[in-house]
Structures are given as structure tokens and as C-alpha cells.
Write an enzyme that holds these catalytic residues in place. Structure first.
Site, PDB file in Angstrom:
ATOM      1  CG  HIS A   1      -4.265  -8.426  -4.975  1.00  0.00           C
ATOM      2  ND1 HIS A   1      -4.508  -9.278  -3.936  1.00  0.00           N
ATOM      3  CD2 HIS A   1      -4.929  -7.283  -4.694  1.00  0.00           C
ATOM      4  CE1 HIS A   1      -5.315  -8.693  -3.066  1.00  0.00           C
ATOM      5  NE2 HIS A   1      -5.581  -7.483  -3.493  1.00  0.00           N
TER       6      HIS A   1
ATOM      7  CG  ASP B   1      -5.634   0.576  -6.017  1.00  0.00           C
ATOM      8  OD1 ASP B   1      -5.025  -0.276  -5.344  1.00  0.00           O
ATOM      9  OD2 ASP B   1      -6.535   1.307  -5.557  1.00  0.00           O
TER      10      ASP B   1
HETATM   11  C1  SDX Z   1      -4.557  -2.933  -2.860  1.00  0.00           C
HETATM   12  O1  SDX Z   1      -4.317  -6.834   0.098  1.00  0.00           O
HETATM   13  C2  SDX Z   1      -5.359  -6.324  -0.449  1.00  0.00           C
HETATM   14  O2  SDX Z   1      -6.423  -6.911  -0.500  1.00  0.00           O
HETATM   15  C3  SDX Z   1      -5.157  -4.925  -1.009  1.00  0.00           C
HETATM   16  C4  SDX Z   1      -6.322  -4.323  -1.777  1.00  0.00           C
HETATM   17  C5  SDX Z   1      -7.517  -4.064  -0.881  1.00  0.00           C
HETATM   18  O3  SDX Z   1      -8.637  -3.977  -1.424  1.00  0.00           O
HETATM   19  O4  SDX Z   1      -7.313  -3.831   0.319  1.00  0.00           O
HETATM   20  O5  SDX Z   1      -6.703  -5.200  -2.817  1.00  0.00           O
HETATM   21  C6  SDX Z   1      -5.946  -2.971  -2.374  1.00  0.00           C
HETATM   22  O6  SDX Z   1      -3.697  -2.545  -2.128  1.00  0.00           O
HETATM   23  C7  SDX Z   1      -4.250  -3.425  -4.248  1.00  0.00           C
HETATM   24  C8  SDX Z   1      -2.730  -3.423  -4.573  1.00  0.00           C
HETATM   25  C9  SDX Z   1      -2.346  -2.008  -4.961  1.00  0.00           C
HETATM   26  N1  SDX Z   1      -0.878  -1.888  -5.130  1.00  0.00           N
HETATM   27  C10 SDX Z   1      -0.335  -1.777  -6.354  1.00  0.00           C
HETATM   28  O7  SDX Z   1      -0.961  -1.796  -7.396  1.00  0.00           O
HETATM   29  C11 SDX Z   1       1.174  -1.551  -6.347  1.00  0.00           C
HETATM   30  C12 SDX Z   1       1.843  -2.414  -7.440  1.00  0.00           C
HETATM   31  N2  SDX Z   1       1.717  -3.803  -7.052  1.00  0.00           N
HETATM   32  C13 SDX Z   1       2.747  -4.344  -6.235  1.00  0.00           C
HETATM   33  O8  SDX Z   1       3.739  -3.624  -5.726  1.00  0.00           O
HETATM   34  C14 SDX Z   1       2.535  -5.752  -5.736  1.00  0.00           C
HETATM   35  O9  SDX Z   1       1.965  -6.479  -6.737  1.00  0.00           O
HETATM   36  C15 SDX Z   1       1.715  -5.866  -4.463  1.00  0.00           C
HETATM   37  C16 SDX Z   1       2.250  -4.974  -3.388  1.00  0.00           C
HETATM   38  C17 SDX Z   1       0.291  -5.527  -4.714  1.00  0.00           C
HETATM   39  C18 SDX Z   1       1.802  -7.318  -3.995  1.00  0.00           C
HETATM   40  O10 SDX Z   1       3.105  -7.541  -3.607  1.00  0.00           O
HETATM   41  P1  SDX Z   1       3.646  -8.992  -3.158  1.00  0.00           P
HETATM   42  O11 SDX Z   1       2.546  -9.975  -3.040  1.00  0.00           O
HETATM   43  O12 SDX Z   1       4.541  -8.779  -1.982  1.00  0.00           O
HETATM   44  O13 SDX Z   1       4.456  -9.471  -4.426  1.00  0.00           O
HETATM   45  P2  SDX Z   1       5.998  -9.163  -4.640  1.00  0.00           P
HETATM   46  O14 SDX Z   1       6.263  -7.701  -4.447  1.00  0.00           O
HETATM   47  O15 SDX Z   1       6.804 -10.152  -3.870  1.00  0.00           O
HETATM   48  O16 SDX Z   1       6.140  -9.473  -6.228  1.00  0.00           O
HETATM   49  C19 SDX Z   1       6.312 -10.810  -6.697  1.00  0.00           C
HETATM   50  C20 SDX Z   1       7.052 -10.630  -8.035  1.00  0.00           C
HETATM   51  C21 SDX Z   1       8.340  -9.829  -7.886  1.00  0.00           C
HETATM   52  O17 SDX Z   1       9.193 -10.222  -8.954  1.00  0.00           O
HETATM   53  P3  SDX Z   1      10.340 -11.380  -8.632  1.00  0.00           P
HETATM   54  O18 SDX Z   1      11.132 -10.914  -7.449  1.00  0.00           O
HETATM   55  O19 SDX Z   1       9.544 -12.654  -8.371  1.00  0.00           O
HETATM   56  O20 SDX Z   1      11.132 -11.455  -9.927  1.00  0.00           O
HETATM   57  O21 SDX Z   1       6.231  -9.877  -8.942  1.00  0.00           O
HETATM   58  C22 SDX Z   1       6.870  -8.642  -9.242  1.00  0.00           C
HETATM   59  C23 SDX Z   1       7.904  -8.417  -8.170  1.00  0.00           C
HETATM   60  O22 SDX Z   1       8.947  -7.613  -8.654  1.00  0.00           O
HETATM   61  N3  SDX Z   1       5.819  -7.613  -9.221  1.00  0.00           N
HETATM   62  C24 SDX Z   1       5.713  -6.600 -10.074  1.00  0.00           C
HETATM   63  C25 SDX Z   1       4.536  -5.910  -9.719  1.00  0.00           C
HETATM   64  N4  SDX Z   1       3.957  -6.504  -8.658  1.00  0.00           N
HETATM   65  C26 SDX Z   1       4.754  -7.558  -8.334  1.00  0.00           C
HETATM   66  N5  SDX Z   1       6.512  -6.206 -11.097  1.00  0.00           N
HETATM   67  C27 SDX Z   1       6.117  -5.109 -11.787  1.00  0.00           C
HETATM   68  N6  SDX Z   1       4.984  -4.410 -11.515  1.00  0.00           N
HETATM   69  C28 SDX Z   1       4.179  -4.764 -10.484  1.00  0.00           C
HETATM   70  N7  SDX Z   1       3.076  -4.064 -10.194  1.00  0.00           N
END
Ligand code: SDX
Length: 432
Positions: free
Chosen positions: A306, A363
Site C-alpha cells: 500500500h 483487497d
Molecule cells: C487499494 O491508495 C489507497 O488508499 C488505495 C486503497 C483505497 O481504499 O482506496 O487502499 C485501495 O487500491 C489498495 C491497493 C490494491 N492494489 C494491490 O493490491 C496491487 C498490489 N500492490 C501494489 O502493486 C503496490 O503495493 C501498490 C500499488 C498498492 C502501491 O504501490 P507503490 O506505493 O507505488 O509501491 P511500489 O510499486 O513503488 O513498490 C515498492 C516496492 C517495489 O520493490 P523495489 O523496487 O523497492 O525493489 O515494493 C514492491 C515493488 O516491486 N512491491 C511489491 C508489491 N507491492 C509493492 N512486490 C510484490 N508484490 C506486491 N504486491
């Protein structure tokens, strides 16, 4: 705490005001930065940028705290209902008996969509994604309410808000029925919000859907937990559109589109697809976790991570508990829940997830409950949109009520070609 921030640029010293919120969140106010310094800020994905001040929802991502108008989500989940919480978010206080009754009556009086709207459903193919239908039909419904536009936007806000909250449910249920070639089931005034939605989804012309109180409560809880979440992607989109003084329905339709993405509200559908694929492959989740950590795999542990929560999402905790309760009540044993729990247990012990502070979000478990209720997977994000509608409306109202509200128009840093000139087509080379 200092009330100013000092910025030194090109040998100049600038003072910028510091803003402190009611929960002691601090911000450097850069409203005059460009005028004073000629510089703008750059913040890819707005991870460090506040777009507004808002009084609707507070999140502390480090502590895993979520409060609607100051009330902890855990208390609302236990003691409130979705519609009472919707009133709280939109109007800023818990309703009295009279206020709640008037609000509920307004929802009932506006639960039907305009009959002519039904023709639009005929134009969608049976396999149309219901999120596409939802955003299209929300926008289309504004054509039937010309009073939405202009100044009436404000003077008739209450009726527009009630219409939108009530009809998003009807549009969603009609879209589902159409996709299955079933006759639409009209809302019944005797039913409260969530029960009426389940009635419209699952009753038949010859037989009423059996409304189990625990099932109604479980879905009402899902709606309540999704009702708002400060400046997430879709709510920011609603504010962006509202800032141009577009009407409430146009702003909400834009919110639906933003919510659809798998990184946002589409994640609940993606989680179940992920769990189903793990189950079908005979993997107990271990192989998938390895892939999710590998950037080249193109896989992520959906429902984990998140932008704000660097701790367990409090909504996920509540939903996980509700999963066990509803599955026990319905005597369902869902192998996908076992896989989800195994994935969570493994990930929370894995340095990759620990170092990046990746925890289950709202989710991760919500789809398990929706599956148990019989909601089809393509409707999962629609359920999220129905839940989020009061939060979008509350944020829209903050802009509507703000006499100092300005159109949202971010700047950029240009990285394209410098001064260039037009080349007649006969002189252009194919190589690019
Ligand atoms: C919702 O914003 C809100 O409030 C949203 C929400 C709401 O109520 O409105 O809470 C609802 O949208 C919840 C989120 C649902 N999405 C997912 O579950 C999709 C999977 N999660 C991600 O893709 C990610 O965690 C996000 C999109 C939620 C957040 O992305 P960020 O903050 O841009 O983080 P990032 O992509 O830059 O990740 C940081 C690191 C990366 O690794 P490095 O480059 O540092 O090595 O964490 C890793 C990412 O690769 N990473 C994950 C991951 N989420 C982040 N690796 C594996 N699996 C994951 N789910």
C-alpha cells in the site's frame, strides 16, 4: 515546532510556511514557491505531495489507523451501518434519528433509474465489463437530470447525492442481470440499502432471494469498509474533475474509471484470479511467492502492499475475521481462503516483504466474502465502487463548499525536444 521551512536555492534563502493538521501531520506550503523562486517541485506518483486539506478521513499508515470524521473504522465496523456511515462522511456528523430517516427516505425515493436508461443496457455486449457499464451509465443518468448542471449543482446537492448513492446500486444490479440474460429486478421500497441490492441481484421473477441477515450484514460491512480512504487514486480523480466545476455525476463516473485499475480497486478481482491460478496449478503458494519477489516475473502478490499503510491495513484485519464468520455460517470451505492465509503467513515472515513493509490491504480477503455471497468476480470492483461512492461524494462536497476552490492544474518538468522546426514530408527520413 518551527512554523517556517528554510529553502536555500542559488545562494538565495527562502522562507516557506509550515502547515500542521489536526493530527499533527506537517507540510511545507509551496503555494508561492514558483512565484518566489522560479522552481516547482517534482514528485512522481505524488507520494510526498498533499493535493488538499480535507476533514473527511484520517489515515496513519505507520500505525495502521483509519478514521472517518475522527471515528475509528473498528468502531464503525462494529456499531454502524453503511448508510449511517455514508451520512457521517458526507455531512460530517453521525445523523440523528430524524436525519437518518430523511436520508433513508431520500434514497428510497430515488432508487429507480429513469426508465429510458434501460435502453442503454441493450447497447452493451453481454460480456461487457460492469465497470465500463457503471461509469457510462452514471454519466448517462446525468442527461436525465438537467438540474445537475451549473448552480443547481450546489442548491440541489442533497438530492443529487442521494440519487447517486441509491442508483449506483440499481445500475450495478441491472448490469449483472443483463450480462446473464435475466430480467431486471426492480428495487423494493421495503428493503434497506444492502438488502435491496442483494434482492435486485439475486431474486427472480418467480422467487424472492432469501435475505440471510448475516449475509446482508457481511456485504454492508464490505461497503462500509470501502466508503472512503483520503486521497487515493480514484478520490483524487473525483476531486480533479470536481475542481473544474463539472457536475457530481461526471466526477463520480471519472472515479469509477480510476478505481478499475488492477493496482487500485481492480485488485480485489486480481487477488481471486491470482488465488484461483495458484490453486489450479497445485502450488501451495510457495512457488508464487518466489515469483512475486522476482521483478522479471511480471507477477505481484495482489492484495499486498500500500502506498500509505506500512503496517497491516486495519480494514484487512476486519475483513479477514468476517471471512471466517461468513464461511462458517454458510458452511463453505473455500480452498482459496486457505491459500490466502498461507500466502499471508509466508509473506509476513519473508524479508522481501518485511523490508518493503508490504502487508495485506483491503483487497486481500474481500473477494473471499464476495465469492461466498455468490457475487461474480467481474462484479467485485463494482462492489468497491458502490462502497466508495459516499467518500467520493464527501470529497466532491468539500470542493463544492470551498469558496477558495481552484481548478487542479499540476505543473511538469518538460523533457522533450528543444526548439525544433517543421520538415516538409518529402524531406523526412524514415529512420527514427
Ligand atoms: C487499494 O491508495 C489507497 O488508499 C488505495 C486503497 C483505497 O481504499 O482506496 O487502499 C485501495 O487500491 C489498495 C491497493 C490494491 N492494489 C494491490 O493490491 C496491487 C498490489 N500492490 C501494489 O502493486 C503496490 O503495493 C501498490 C500499488 C498498492 C502501491 O504501490 P507503490 O506505493 O507505488 O509501491 P511500489 O510499486 O513503488 O513498490 C515498492 C516496492 C517495489 O520493490 P523495489 O523496487 O523497492 O525493489 O515494493 C514492491 C515493488 O516491486 N512491491 C511489491 C508489491 N507491492 C509493492 N512486490 C510484490 N508484490 C506486491 N504486491
Amino acid at each position: 515546532m518551527s512554523k517556517i521551512a528554510i529553502l536555500e536555492l542559488d545562494g538565495q534563502r527562502y522562507e516557506l510556511p509550515v502547515v500542521v493538521g489536526t493530527e499533527n501531520e506537517r507540510a511545507v506550503d509551496i503555494s508561492d514557491l514558483r512565484a518566489k523562486t522560479g522552481y516547482i517541485t517534482l514528485d512522481d506518483g505524488y507520494g510526498n505531495t498533499g493535493s488538499c486539506s480535507s476533514a473527511v478521513t484520517f489515515i496513519d499508515g505507520e500505525q495502521g489507523i483509519l478514521r472517518y470524521r475522527g471515528i475509528p473504522i473498528e468502531e464503525l465496523a462494529e456499531k454502524s451501518t453503511f448508510i449511517e456511515t455514508a451520512y457521517l462522511l458526507i455531512y460530517g456528523h453521525l445523523p440523528t434519528h430524524g436525519e437518518l430517516r430523511r436520508f433513508s427516505d431520500l434514497l428510497t425515493q430515488n432508487e429507480n433509474i429513469h426508465e429510458d436508461m434501460k435502453h442503454h443496457f441493450e447497447g452493451f455486449p453481454p460480456n461487457a465489463h460492469p465497470m465500463a457499464i457503471l461509469s457510462a451509465m452514471i454519466n448517462a443518468s446525468s442527461c436525465f437530470y438537467p438540474g445537475l448542471m451549473g448552480a443547481a449543482n450546489k442548491s440541489r446537492f442533497d438530492i443529487h447525492a442521494a440519487r447517486l448513492i441509491s442508483q449506483v446500486r440499481t445500475i450495478a444490479a441491472f448490469a449483472y442481470r443483463k450480462s446473464r440474460g435475466l430480467p431486471v429486478i426492480y428495487p423494493k421500497p421495503v428493503y434497506k440499502y444492502t438488502a435491496n441490492f442483494l434482492h435486485m441481484m439475486f431474486s427472480d421473477v418467480y422467487q424472492e432471494y432469501e435475505l440471510k441477515p448475516e449475509v446482508v450484514r457481511a456485504l454492508d460491512l464490505i461497503f462500509l469498509l470501502h466508503a472512503d480512504h483520503e486521497q487515493n487514486c480514484s478520490t483524487s480523480t473525483v476531486r480533479m474533475v470536481a475542481s473544474s466545476q463539472a457536475n457530481l455525476f461526471a466526477s463520480a463516473a471519472a472515479g469509477v474509471c480510476a478505481l478499475w485499475g488492477p493496482l487500485h480497486g481492480g485488485a480485489n478481482q486480481a487477488v481471486i484470479e491470482m488465488l484461483q491460478s495458484i490453486h489450479n496449478s497445485g502450488d501451495d503458494g510457495s512457488r508464487f511467492i518466489t515469483q512475486a519477489k522476482d521483478k522479471n516475473s511480471g507477477k505481484r502478490l495482489m492484495g499486498f502492499g500500500h502506498r500509505v499503510y506500512k503496517n497491516y491495513d486495519p480494514r484487512a484485519k476486519i475483513i479477514k475475521k468476517a471471512c471466517d464468520a461468513i464461511l462458517n455460517l454458510l458452511n463453505i470451505s473455500d480452498p482459496l481462503l486457505d491459500i490466502a492465509k498461507k500466502l499471508e503467513e509466508t509473506a509476513l515472515r519473508d524479508p522481501y516483504f518485511i523490508e518493503r513493509k508490504l502487508y495485506p490491504n483491503v483487497d486481500f480477503y474481500s473477494g473471499i466474502i464476495m465469492r461466498a455471497i455468490g457475487i461474480p468476480i467481474e462484479m467485485f470492483t463494482v462492489i468497491f465502487a458502490i462502497g466508495r461512492m459516499p467518500g467520493w461524494i464527501a470529497n466532491f462536497k468539500e470542493i463544492l463548499d470551498d469558496p477558495k476552490s481552484r481548478i487542479y492544474r499540476p505543473r511538469q518538468i518538460y523533457v522533450g525536444p528543444t526548439l525544433n522546426s517543421y520538415i516538409p514530408i518529402d524531406q523526412r527520413s524514415a529512420t527514427r
